[in-house]
Enzyme design. Sequence first.
Site, PDB file in Angstrom:
ATOM      1  N   CYS A 147      44.165  34.340  30.018  1.00  0.00           N
ATOM      2  CA  CYS A 147      44.777  35.602  30.033  1.00  0.00           C
ATOM      3  C   CYS A 147      45.486  35.841  31.523  1.00  0.00           C
ATOM      4  CB  CYS A 147      43.458  36.678  30.228  1.00  0.00           C
ATOM      5  SG  CYS A 147      42.462  36.640  28.569  1.00  0.00           S
ATOM      6  N   CYS A 204      38.760  34.899  31.729  1.00  0.00           N
ATOM      7  CA  CYS A 204      39.381  34.126  30.629  1.00  0.00           C
ATOM      8  C   CYS A 204      40.757  33.471  31.152  1.00  0.00           C
ATOM      9  CB  CYS A 204      39.805  35.083  29.492  1.00  0.00           C
ATOM     10  SG  CYS A 204      41.451  35.025  28.460  1.00  0.00           S
TER      11      CYS A 204
END
Length: 146
Positions: free
Chosen positions: A67, A64
């Site tokens: 993230c 991700c």
Amino acid sequence: MADIQSCPNCGKRNRVPGVAGGVPVCAACGSRLPWIVEARDSDFGSILGNKVRMHLVDFWAPWCAPCKLIEAALDELAREFAGFLQVVRADVDKAPETARAFGIRSIPTLVFIRDGEEVARQVGAAPIERIRAVLSDDLVKWRSEG
Ligand SMILES: [Zn+2]
């Protein structure tokens, strides 16, 4: 799991356990250390049992991209709020039951937990100022409580 943290005050590298009887301090100078732990389903409960004012759970995954931004912000905040905050990094693929229990549907999601209870949540890559604001408000209350 233990994490290595450099002391913000003297630079000594300390081994910091994820679960401890108190807030971790530097072995050389006694300063409070940034506290960051990687959680799994198996140890999430005991991590939340640590005696620290606020747990900030970061639901994330290595694949991700947004993230990564949160990770950098949380590293900084862990230093800034050492002694008050424990950052709990929960990879949703390695802590799937925990993610399910919190109803995590997208990542990154940040869950702020005070005394075992969720008090705030931010879905998406919030700017560091917004995360800091939630922590700062509570830090002020914490100090006024004594
Ligand atoms: Zn130190």
